[in-house]
Scaffold this active site. Structure first.
Site, mmCIF file in Angstrom:
data_model
loop_
_atom_site.group_PDB
_atom_site.id
_atom_site.type_symbol
_atom_site.label_atom_id
_atom_site.label_comp_id
_atom_site.label_asym_id
_atom_site.label_seq_id
_atom_site.Cartn_x
_atom_site.Cartn_y
_atom_site.Cartn_z
ATOM 1 N N GLU A 10 0.823 -1.210 0.000
ATOM 2 C CA GLU A 10 0.000 0.000 0.000
ATOM 3 C C GLU A 10 0.860 1.264 0.000
ATOM 4 O O GLU A 10 0.455 2.297 -0.522
ATOM 5 C CB GLU A 10 -0.951 -0.036 1.207
ATOM 6 N N HIS A 313 -4.300 -2.076 2.446
ATOM 7 C CA HIS A 313 -3.791 -1.671 3.760
ATOM 8 C C HIS A 313 -3.594 -2.892 4.652
ATOM 9 O O HIS A 313 -2.547 -3.054 5.296
ATOM 10 C CB HIS A 313 -4.790 -0.723 4.427
#
Length: 345
Positions: A10, A313
């Site tokens: 991410e 994430h």
């Protein structure tokens, strides 16, 4: 020395925050490079610097590279120290993210710690205070990590100026991982609109649109009271309380975006979660991974949870955690969601 490339996965600030937290918890030195390299403004911004400085103060770390826009950081932690701490981002940058950086380490201290944190309390791209209070903290208490949180003043982008306090009790000997695979029956559901210094019609329009879409009663739609001199700002929240977990979903109003669009976006998030039978939503699934892994490491026993969505994430967070702890995450697709297993290796 644990070496982390801050641009992988991410590629955002969470890599920094999780790395700092785990470095403090394990005593392992950290070298972080290419911090937020793919972002429009790469390197350390003010809220990231506050996280670094807070972590360094909590454990007496030796730090190199702690300056604005730096893309490299070396962090050599000392012993985690309980105490009374005050950290202020100085902008609308999220103070809840600063709290989440030092919270895991303070669980391993030998006495309670009291923190006062200033900055943004309700920001896009960060957990708002009410998410921590209603979703995250109850799970932490079930894990054996007692905490008290209080919202002193709300802080919105771009002014900031919010303040929260937290008391964190030590939990090194009480952490106990548990399975969280079912959300349980729904106990309550309600929406709130925080809109300080804005016309009351903004809140009424957002709540009206949301209530009509979800089929909710008027008593489930609340214009929240605000404190004097807060705002301007606009946060629309939905809280879903289930037997085993509570979820808080948030959308923020901004200039040029209609109240109706804010409500529609929040309805979409809520419906995505309701379509699944999983226990946790996408944000809680991400943030729950680190404290659960600490408990799995301490107790040397596995634990699982289910979630409606696995974000980039979350997957990046799994990778960072596995670099520091002898814990392995494995994921399995299930009907309308995912099962995540954390186990010692």
């Amino acid at each position: 020395m644990i070496e982390i490339d801050g641009s992988v996965g991410e590629g955002g600030g969470q890599i920094l925050r999780s790395s700092l937290a785990l470095s403090m918890c394990t005593g392992q030195r950290l070298s972080l490079t290419r911090i937020r390299a793919g972002r429009a403004k790469p390197g350390l911004m003010r809220q990231h610097l506050t996280c670094v400085k807070a972590a360094a103060e909590v454990c007496g770390a030796e730090v190199e590279g702690a300056e604005m826009h730096s893309q490299t950081l070396r962090f050599a932690p000392g012993k985690v120290r309980a105490g009374d701490y005050s950290f202020n981002v100085g902008t609308a940058g999220s103070c809840t993210l600063v709290l989440q950086t030092v919270w895991p380490a303070l669980l391993l201290a030998d006495a309670p710690s009291r923190l006062t944190l200033g900055g943004g309390t309700h920001n896009p791209m960060a957990p708002p205070f009410h998410f921590l209070e209603r979703s995250y903290a109850p799970l932490m208490r079930r894990l054996g990590a007692n905490v008290e949180l209080a919202l002193r003043r709300m802080g919105f982008y771009p002014a900031g100026g919010g303040e929260i306090t937290a008391t964190v009790w030590p939990a090194a000997d009480s952490l106990q991982p548990f399975d969280l695979t079912e959300r349980g029956p729904r106990v309550d559901g309600y929406a709130e609109c925080f809109a300080p210094a804005l016309p009351r019609t903004v809140a009424q329009r957002e709540l009206g649109q949301l209530g009509a879409a979800l089929g909710w009663r008027d008593d489930q739609l609340r214009v929240a009271a605000v404190r004097q001199n807060e705002g301007p700002g606009n946060a629309l929240l939905v809280t879903l309380v289930h037997g085993n977990a509570s979820e808080v979903f948030t959308q923020f109003g901004e200039k040029g975006v209609s109240a109706e669009k804010v409500a529609r976006e929040l309805v979409r998030e809520v419906r995505n979660y309701q379509m699944s039978d999983a226990a946790l939503g996408p944000h809680l699934a991400d943030q729950w991974a680190l404290p659960l892994a600490l408990a799995v490491w301490k107790r040397q026993c596995a634990a699982a949870y289910t979630c409606s969505e696995l974000t980039a994430h979350a997957k990046t967070n799994f990778d960072v955690i596995q670099r520091f702890l002898p814990v392995r995450f494995s994921i399995q697709a299930m009907d309308r969601g995912w099962r995540v297993l954390a186990e010692p290796v």
